[in-house]
Design a protein around this motif. Structure first.
Motif, short mmCIF file in Angstrom:
data_model
loop_
_atom_site.label_atom_id
_atom_site.label_comp_id
_atom_site.label_asym_id
_atom_site.label_seq_id
_atom_site.Cartn_x
_atom_site.Cartn_y
_atom_site.Cartn_z
N ASN A 668 0.41 8.26 -10.80
CA ASN A 668 0.12 6.85 -10.96
C ASN A 668 -1.02 6.49 -10.03
OD1 ASN A 668 0.31 4.16 -11.76
ND2 ASN A 668 2.49 4.43 -12.09
N GLN A 669 -1.56 5.32 -10.20
CA GLN A 669 -2.80 5.01 -9.51
C GLN A 669 -2.57 4.75 -8.03
OE1 GLN A 669 -5.36 2.32 -11.58
NE2 GLN A 669 -4.58 2.95 -13.54
N GLY A 670 -1.56 5.42 -7.50
CA GLY A 670 -1.37 5.34 -6.06
C GLY A 670 -0.73 4.04 -5.65
N ILE A 671 -0.99 3.63 -4.47
CA ILE A 671 -0.37 2.45 -3.91
C ILE A 671 -1.46 1.58 -3.33
CG2 ILE A 671 1.85 3.49 -3.38
CD1 ILE A 671 0.73 3.93 -0.52
N ASP A 672 -1.11 0.40 -3.00
CA ASP A 672 -2.09 -0.47 -2.37
C ASP A 672 -2.47 0.11 -1.02
OD1 ASP A 672 -2.13 -2.22 -4.45
OD2 ASP A 672 -0.57 -3.52 -3.62
N PRO A 673 -3.66 -0.19 -0.59
CA PRO A 673 -4.09 0.33 0.71
C PRO A 673 -3.16 -0.13 1.84
CG PRO A 673 -5.93 -0.69 -0.45
CD PRO A 673 -4.70 -0.96 -1.24
N TYR A 674 -3.14 0.61 2.88
CA TYR A 674 -2.51 0.27 4.16
C TYR A 674 -0.99 0.31 4.15
CZ TYR A 674 -7.15 -1.86 4.00
OH TYR A 674 -8.47 -2.08 3.77
N GLN A 675 -0.39 0.82 3.06
CA GLN A 675 1.06 0.71 2.99
C GLN A 675 1.81 1.78 3.76
OE1 GLN A 675 3.12 -1.02 0.12
NE2 GLN A 675 1.47 -1.71 -1.16
N THR A 676 1.12 2.87 4.12
CA THR A 676 1.83 3.90 4.87
C THR A 676 1.82 3.62 6.36
OG1 THR A 676 -0.17 5.22 5.08
CG2 THR A 676 1.28 5.72 3.23
N GLN A 677 1.03 2.64 6.76
CA GLN A 677 0.79 2.49 8.20
C GLN A 677 1.85 1.68 8.93
OE1 GLN A 677 -3.07 1.50 9.44
NE2 GLN A 677 -4.09 2.87 8.02
N GLY A 678 2.61 0.95 8.18
CA GLY A 678 3.58 0.09 8.87
C GLY A 678 2.84 -1.14 9.34
N GLY A 679 3.10 -2.23 8.72
CA GLY A 679 2.23 -3.37 8.96
C GLY A 679 2.83 -4.39 9.89
N LEU A 680 1.94 -5.17 10.42
CA LEU A 680 2.38 -6.34 11.16
C LEU A 680 2.14 -7.53 10.26
CD1 LEU A 680 0.94 -5.83 14.73
CD2 LEU A 680 3.11 -5.15 13.77
N SER A 681 3.03 -8.47 10.33
CA SER A 681 2.71 -9.68 9.58
C SER A 681 2.64 -10.86 10.53
CB SER A 681 3.72 -9.92 8.46
OG SER A 681 4.99 -10.04 9.01
N ARG A 682 1.82 -11.80 10.14
CA ARG A 682 1.60 -12.94 10.99
C ARG A 682 2.68 -13.97 10.75
NH1 ARG A 682 -3.66 -16.85 11.69
NH2 ARG A 682 -2.59 -18.06 10.11
N THR A 683 3.16 -14.56 11.79
CA THR A 683 4.13 -15.64 11.64
C THR A 683 3.53 -16.93 12.17
OG1 THR A 683 5.08 -15.17 13.79
CG2 THR A 683 6.10 -14.10 11.91
N THR A 684 4.13 -18.01 11.73
CA THR A 684 3.61 -19.33 12.06
C THR A 684 4.63 -20.07 12.90
OG1 THR A 684 2.60 -19.33 9.90
CG2 THR A 684 2.70 -21.42 11.02
N TYR A 685 4.18 -20.72 13.89
CA TYR A 685 5.04 -21.62 14.64
C TYR A 685 4.12 -22.59 15.38
CZ TYR A 685 9.47 -23.03 16.79
OH TYR A 685 10.58 -23.73 17.16
N ALA A 686 4.70 -23.54 16.06
CA ALA A 686 3.87 -24.52 16.76
C ALA A 686 4.50 -24.86 18.09
CB ALA A 686 3.73 -25.79 15.91
#
Lengths: 1025, 528
Positions: A668-686
């Motif tokens: 299959n056409q593989g996976i989206d980029p950066y998925q093997t790296q373990g990602g950080l996601s940004r969170t929102t607060y104030a």
């Protein structure tokens, strides 16, 4: 026409045959070989005229096809001799022959003609197309092949198959034509594209879209960018043996689109135009004011508020707002949908210039297509300029370039749900003042603005523009007669700019401050490929074609978006976003991936009797982690042309019989980029009013991620009956997709919701049948029929947790990927069942669902699989008739056995909104169709169970009738060919459920939207000069 | 060709420049601070959201389920199933919050270049937040998985720790937080020492450690500059959200980029006012989702006490004014009273006489006995605590009110309850009377005071209904005091026939159970 294509493609093929590339070691002692058709071509060119005969007469002849089109390059040979000639660009030839001789005129793809020469000096020869398709050339990956040498499952259509029918897009042109290719439109909105699936779905996370190859280069654009008029042929590679050469991208099938090339000859101009209206089938039956009021009363009765079983004006006054009450009293009802809907219109105009001389041939086409839908201002416009150039630089070097420039724009002046809003809004409102000015709130309901507010206040814009340039160039070098090297370079640039603005008095802002948004994307792909082809026939019978490929692809995409609100001057729409008081969001993103490929393929044919293809490809992708970048995709296919055997004699009724078997592995056409790296996601607060953005781990890294693989077993049989008048192709296949890249859901107590893993297994099994018949083949009258039929059974075999259902995702072992899992409605609780209903905490008028677990309550365990989006089968029958200058074609399409969810059969249960006129329960109307309205709840209990329908339907997809003006007439005005036609799309349909009775469009790739079915008429003209 | 060959390996290297990479980033001071800020984010999946309200408001003695509510949460029927998304949203949000706190705690020693003071405070914040998350989880679900370490590899099992162990960990974390956190935070909204102490007071009260509960409530009352505002309504003045009664609040803001979901409480308690003649939606009145309405028991209580207690009239709304020219009654002008909704009886002839001027709903048009007339009827509406006129438009549901998690008057009520349980009625009554005096109508201060013998758990629960209405206390209060089944059976007609002992804990979300591989050990709460 088809054979003309065959001819052109043969030329391409020939150019591909010779190459040399020493870095890639093939079998060193392979000897060069020309395929049979190339020998024929060479033969044609080297024929010499024999001057030795006496009693000569000079023949002046013209060779044309049944349409009167000249055939250049036809062979004219005196029977029993080697003397002869070849027709020129205009189909003309001169030949001196002995009196009484017999001429044999032949051309590939046409039935040869034997013409005894009396003493005639002038001959007009009409060649008829050969019925058998065996000599047709099919484009396979990185090369072409004659149909009779095919070992894999490949289906083709040519422009002929849709030339006489005005189709808006490639998807529409393909729909129903290719057994195994299921094309389902995603609505009738102008510019909407279809969902394309070959042999079912197999993947959960990765794409299920087939790979599209345009002129040899992977096409990652929108299918809307391609103008179907530019297409010469479409070849669909279906089994893994055919697609494995595309390796990691082959699992979902490959659609190869070849655009039209120029032909030798002086410039030829073709003008093609059509235009016509798009019309709704009829009204969607929604409630008028009186029906709406009565349903409202019933909802209030159920809630215990409207205490009179009859209409009671005191209660009406209490429960309807003063405006509604006034209109009830006056008997007014406003019909918003009728005020909204218009007849749409579409038109298309194309001018093509094609021609060529010794060194160059060209095909340049400019095209404009515009379409306005049923909603005013809902538009799709496409402008394309396509150029195809082929250069013969020397006897050994050929080159070519394809340039496709495309601009398309989709625009709307009202939100997508405008029809839905028109139906939902109370028909008892007063939408216009006496002076004709619109009222933003037609009733007292502050959440039901004027449904046409977007138009009335001109307060809505949605503009989605795309610009795309697809460029590719190749050079073919004939290193040795049998060895060809080709280099392909391709690049594309795609820009997309989506802008929207909603004013204060737009429907969705409901008086709130104006908002605007912009999102844009810049994408670029580039490709390099080296292809080395070695082609030779040994000792007449042993044909070998070996191909080696090296390729690199790069992809880069940048994304930007901004959303703002409180624009001070809303007349600035989205052109002054910076003036807004509030920025709701801004964002940007980047996605990059690279792919490196090596592939090789070996074809061996013995007398065209025993055929073998082996291929191997390996792809390395940047998206995977260090140790798993490379995927390996082998395939093997064998075919046996039984008719070539001595033990079987070609008879009148059987002219060809071939068996094929293949196995292969694709990715299959593989996976989206950066998925093997373990990602950080940004969170929102104030912190009070200050930003307090943070980052946290959201994805567990999985460095073991590898390619998802699909293995396919395919058995095919082709046979021809009655000299090719009946042509049958059958395929049966079994595909097994394993190492599925799936989001394995984790116990959330770990803090991680999911991790991408190679787990799970799906299976598709199916059968495909294609039958082409020439029913009548007489000089004046010809009738042929193309039938395609296929069925596919899609099945989940294993999920991330083994053979256990995943109810959360609605994935079930043994079921297709998209199923409907819900309560099963078995009726409505009736008054006589009151006691029984009470045991289920229900009362008469509410939905009765199946108590699957017999627990005596309605609970989650009562849900069951109600059906799937997969059809039981799809069939398409196309008939073409020609009688003298008239032609008639029609296509009937059947899609059977899928389940569709129709949200509008599950209306809100209260008084507030208007609905389709459904048969709902009341104490006096003990129906089992729909539950009693209830003003106390938003939706009926288990309300969704009333909205599943059998999606089966049959439709007359196309009908067109054309007339070709007689050449005697057209020649006087220097026109070589001219056809006018009238065509209709979707003139009639029938649905198994009541969708047809409701005039609803039955074909949706997801849930049914609220759009009437549309029929389209066009009047068109094609002129060439 | 050679060139292409040479750069091949580079092409397959993937570099993700869009976001930092976890391993290195969190060991830097910036990354560590990012992580700490992230730990706060998940409080927003409960406070100010429908999930939190639904779990704390429905199925109690003082509220009923309105139109659009999940009726099953109120009447405890089969629809209160483990698969309901509200359970999952809270559970999954909080465990992500806990994992983030765990990462802060495990990375603390690896961070280089951060001052010791700052590092310690951040560590204290993580301990505090972890306790917050676990407290809400254990309160609703009982035994829950107790994860205390950063997880870096795939783990598919989970184990439920006994309730006492979870409470023990909460106390341990809070005592650490208390020792690490400052009195006043560097940024408003960060955890503080009094916040940790306030939570300790709550937890000790819940676990029946009444002396400690009293001590901690007193610390918060006495050791800082917190004070009860004179005017009960002023606590919720949206222009004055940082006031001396607020100990600690979950932050929402008017900047939509920072507001993610927003405080949506303004939607839920509002009745459907806009279908009445002369009235339409507007931003001051708000957008009504009609989720909760006061029970007959509660309305009667409010009506009975209003003569001396200001809280009903300050916070609840009975009168609506005409704002819509299109639907005015014949004798009605813009700005006139358009709708009057009251918890007492008005004679029918008065209602009829006013029919052309405004619409009246009196108690008999709201309630038929203890049963509401329709789920979408009109009720006096809990209004001033949640209304949010600062939203950019009335369709914007993302409100900007901070969610007050700890408010000083709760500390007084905790002290009163803890002292009462210890038999210290005289001391306890001082604390409750302080709160009641502040709530008194002018001149009725002494009417509001109670004597020690009146201090019972039922009185305290009634007082909390008046003082803490709509602040996500009710269900936990009834559970904590052992009064859930009793009072629900008394005052909630819809729940009465179905509520059982099993309902003292919520069902573990299906999504959680489906995903674990040790299903034999990890069992659903009984009955679900």
């Amino acid at each position: 026409m088809k054979n003309r294509i065959a001819y052109l493609l043969r030329k391409v093929y020939k150019q591909l045959l010779y190459a040399c590339f020493l870095q890639y070691l093939l079998i060193p002692n392979l000897l060069a070989n020309n395929s049979r058709n190339v020998i024929e071509l060479n033969h044609l060119i080297t024929i010499e005229t024999n001057w030795t005969t006496a009693f000569m007469i000079l023949i002046d002849g013209t060779v044309v096809d049944t349409n009167g089109e000249p055939i250049p390059g036809a062979t004219v040979v005196v029977e029993g001799t080697t003397s002869g000639t070849v027709s020129d660009l205009y189909g003309n030839f001169n030949l001196e022959v002995a009196e009484g001789a017999v001429l044999v005129i032949s051309f590939i793809g046409y039935q040869p003609q034997r013409i005894p020469i009396g003493n005639k000096g002038n001959l007009d020869i009409i060649l008829r197309e050969e019925l058998s398709a065996l000599n047709e050339v099919v484009v396979v990956g990185y090369g072409t092949q004659e149909k009779k040498d095919l070992t894999g499952a490949v289906s083709s259509i040519s422009s002929k198959d849709f030339a006489n029918m005005p189709v808006q897009g490639v998807d529409k042109a393909l729909a129903g034509r290719i057994p195994g290719l299921d094309i389902v439109s995603s609505g009738t909105t102008p510019g909407s594209t279809s969902q394309i699936r070959l042999r079912g779905n197999r993947s959960f996370t990765a794409s299920n879209e087939p790979l599209i190859i345009l002129n040899g280069v992977p096409f990652y654009g929108s299918i809307n960018d391609i103008n179907p008029y530019d297409i010469e042929s479409i070849d669909v590679l279906k089994d893994a043996a055919s697609t494995a050469i595309y390796g990691s991208r082959g699992a979902n099938g490959v659609i190869i689109i070849t655009s039209k090339s120029g032909q030798l000859g002086p410039p030829k101009f073709i003008l093609e135009s059509y235009a016509g209206p798009k019309m709704a089938y009829g009204k969607l039956p929604y409630q008028n004011g009186e029906q709406y009021a009565e349903r409202g009363r019933e909802a209030l009765r159920q809630a215990g508020n409207y205490t009179d079983p009859n209409t009671n004006s005191t209660l009406d006054e209490m429960f309807f707002d003063p405006i509604e009450f006034g209109n009830i009293q006056a008997g007014n009802s406003f019909d918003y949908p009728s005020a909204l809907l218009q007849n749409g219109f579409q038109q298309k105009h194309q001018l093509t210039i094609m021609g060529g001389s010794e060194g160059i041939n060209y095909n340049i086409a400019g095209n404009v297509f515009t379409e306005e839908g049923l909603f005013p201002g809902r538009q799709f416009n496409r402008y394309t300029l396509s150029t195809k150039l082929n250069f013969t630089l020397s006897s050994k070097v050929n080159a070519g370039a394809n340039i496709l420039l495309s601009h398309n724009e989709m625009a709307a002046k009202a939100h997508d749900g405008v029809l839905e809003a028109s139906i939902r809004t109370s028909p008892l409102g007063t939408p216009y003042n006496e002076d004709g000015s619109p009222r933003y709130l037609p009733t007292g309901d502050g959440f039901s603005p004027h449904p046409l507010a977007d138009y009335e206040w001109d307060s809505y814009r949605w503009d989605n523009k795309r610009w795309a340039a697809y460029l590719n160039a190749f050079v073919d070098i004939k290193l040795l007669p049998e060895l060809n090297y080709r280099i392909n370079l391709g690049t594309d640039v795609k820009l997309q700019n989506l802008n929207s603005s909603l004013g204060q008095f737009s429907y969705n802002r409901r008086g709130g401050p104006p908002v605007a948004g912009n999102s844009s994307a810049v994408a670029n792909q580039s490709l390099y490929e080296s292809i080395l082809t070695y082609d030779k026939t040994f000792q007449e019978h042993h044909k070998i074609t070996a191909t080696a490929i090296h390729g690199i692809q790069r992809s880069r995409e940048e994304l930007f978006n901004t959303n703002v609100s409180n624009i001070p001057y809303e007349t600035s729409r989205y052109y002054n976003i910076g003036s807004a008081e509030i920025i709701n969001s801004v964002g940007s993103d980047l996605r990059e991936w690279n792919l490196i490929s090596y592939a090789a393929r070996l074809f061996y044919g013995y007398k065209s009797k025993y055929l073998l293809t082996l291929s191997f490809r390996t792809d390395g992708a940047s998206q995977f982690s260090e140790d798993h970048k490379w995927g390996y995709f082998p395939s093997a296919a064998m075919a046996w042309n039984i008719m070539e055997e001595n033990f079987i004699n070609p008879s009148d009724w059987l002219s060809n019989l071939k068996l094929r078997v293949s196995y292969g592995v694709t990715g299959n056409q593989g996976i989206d980029p950066y998925q093997t790296q373990g990602g950080l996601s940004r969170t929102t607060y104030a912190w009070d009013e200050s930003p307090a953005f943070g980052f946290r781990s959201s994805t567990l890294a999985n460095s073991d991620l590898k390619w998802e693989s699909t293995e396919t077993y395919n058995i095919g049989m082709d046979f021809e009956l009655y000299e090719g008048r009946v042509n049958v192709n059958m395929e049966a296949y079994y595909t097994n997709t394993y190492d599925l890249i799936m989001l394995r859901l984790l116990p959330i107590s770990t803090g991680f919701n999911q991790v991408l893993e190679n787990v799970g297994n799906t299976r598709n099994r199916g059968f495909e049948l294609g039958v082409n018949t020439v029913n009548v083949d007489q000089n004046k009258f010809r009738w042929n029929t193309d039938v395609s039929f296929f069925l596919n059974r899609e099945e989940i075999v294993e999920l991330f947790n083994g053979k256990q259902d995943d109810i959360g995702n609605q994935w079930f072992i043994g079921q297709p990927i998209h199923v409907y899992y819900d309560f099963k409605k078995i009726g409505i609780w009736q008054l006589t069942e009151e006691a029984q209903a009470a045991e289920y905490a229900r009362e008469p008028g509410q939905i009765k669902v199946l108590d699957l677990d017999e627990s005596g309550t309605v609970n989650d365990a009562d849900r069951m699989i109600l059906g799937s989006r997969q059809p039981d089968f799809v069939a398409n029958i196309a008939n073409n008739f020609t009688y003298k200058n008239w032609d008639l074609a029609f296509t009937t399409y059947v899609r059977w056995g899928n389940t569709i969810y129709v949200p509008h059969f599950n209306p809100a249960s209260g008084k507030r909104y208007n609905h389709l006129a459904l048969d709902y329960w009341t104490p006096n109307n003990p129906t089992n169709a729909h539950p009693r309205p209830d003003d106390d709840v938003q939706g009926s209990l288990q309300g969704s169970s009333q909205a599943y329908r059998d999606g089966s339907y049959i439709r007359l997809r196309q009908l067109s009738i054309g007339y070709t003006l007689p050449s005697a007439l057209t020649e006087r005005i220097s026109v070589t060919n001219s056809r006018i036609y009238l065509s209709g799309e979707n003139l009639w349909y029938w649905t198994k459920s009541e969708m047809g009775k409701f005039n609803m469009e039955p074909e949706w790739s997801g849930n049914a939207g609220l759009m009437p079915a549309i029929r389209t008429f066009v009047l068109g003209i094609n002129v060439s000069f | 060709m050679l060139l292409i060959g040479a750069c091949t390996e580079d092409l397959l290297q993937e570099e993700n420049i869009r976001t930092p990479v976890a391993d290195q980033h969190f060991n830097t001071p910036e990354g560590f601070n990012d992580l700490v800020r992230s730990s706060y984010n998940f409080l927003r999946s409960y406070y100010g959201k429908e999930e939190g309200h639904m779990l704390t408001t429905l199925g109690t003695d003082i509220w009923g389920a309105g139109y659009g509510s999940v009726q099953s949460f109120n009447n405890y029927d089969g629809g209160m199933a483990p698969s309901h998304g509200f359970y999952w949203n809270v559970w999954s949000g909080f465990y992500q919050g806990i994992a983030t706190c765990n990462t802060v705690i495990s990375r603390f020693s690896k961070v280089e270049g951060m001052s010791e003071d700052e590092g310690n405070i951040r560590l204290g914040e993580a301990y505090f937040l972890r306790a917050m998350y676990y407290h809400i989880l254990v309160m609703h679900w009982g035994d829950v998985p107790l994860e205390l370490e950063e997880i870096t590899t795939v783990k598919t099992t989970a184990t439920r720790a006994p309730e006492e162990e979870v409470y023990g960990q909460i106390v341990e974390d809070l005592l650490l937080a208390e020792s690490l956190l400052p009195d006043v935070p560097s940024d408003y909204g960060r955890a503080t020492k009094p916040a940790a102490q306030a939570l300790l007071a709550r937890v000790y009260l819940t676990t029946n450690q009444n002396i400690k509960a009293t001590d901690y409530a007193k610390k918060v009352i006495e050791d800082y500059n917190f004070s009860l505002l004179d005017d009960y309504a002023e606590i919720w003045n949206i222009e004055n959200q940082i006031n001396s009664e607020v100990i600690w609040a979950v932050q929402y803001t008017r900047d939509e980029r920072l507001n993610e979901g927003g405080n949506r409480s303004h939607l839920y308690f509002l009745m459907e006012y806009d279908f009445e003649p002369g009235i339409t939606l507007d931003i001051a009145y708000g957008r009504s989702w009609v989720r909760y309405f006061p029970s007959r028991f509660y309305l009667d209580m409010l009506q009975e006490t209003r003569w001396k207690d200001s809280r009903y009239e300050k916070i609840w709304k009975e009168v609506w004014f005409a704002n819509h020219e299109g639907s005015l009654l014949s004798d009605q002008n813009l700005g006139d009273t358009a709708l009057l909704v009251v918890p007492y009886d008005i004679p029918q002839e008065v209602i009829d006489a006013k029919a052309d001027k405004y619409t009246i709903f009196d108690i008999d048009r709201i309630y038929d006995g203890e049963n509401p007339i329709g789920k979408k009827s009109r009720w006096p509406t809990l209004f001033e605590k949640h209304t949010d006129p600062l939203r950019s438009s009335n369709i914007n549901i993302e409100g900007s009110r901070d969610w007050f998690v700890f408010r000083l008057s709760e500390m007084y009520l905790i002290a009163a309850e803890a002292l009462m349980k210890e038999g210290e009625m005289a001391d306890g009554v001082d604390y409750i009377n302080t709160v009641r005096r502040r709530a008194a109508k002018l001149g009725h201060e002494s009417d509001m005071e109670i004597s020690p013998n009146e201090l019972t758990i039922d009185f305290i629960l009634d007082e909390r209904a008046l003082e803490l209405a709509g602040e996500m206390f009710r269900w936990p209060d009834l559970k904590r005091t052992g009064k859930l089944l009793e009072r629900v059976r008394l005052y909630n007609p819809e729940a009465r026939p179905r509520i059982k002992e099993m309902h003292l804990v919520r069902p573990i979300p299906t999504n959680m159970i489906d995903r674990i591989t040790n299903k034999d050990e990890f069992l659903q709460n009984p009955g679900y």
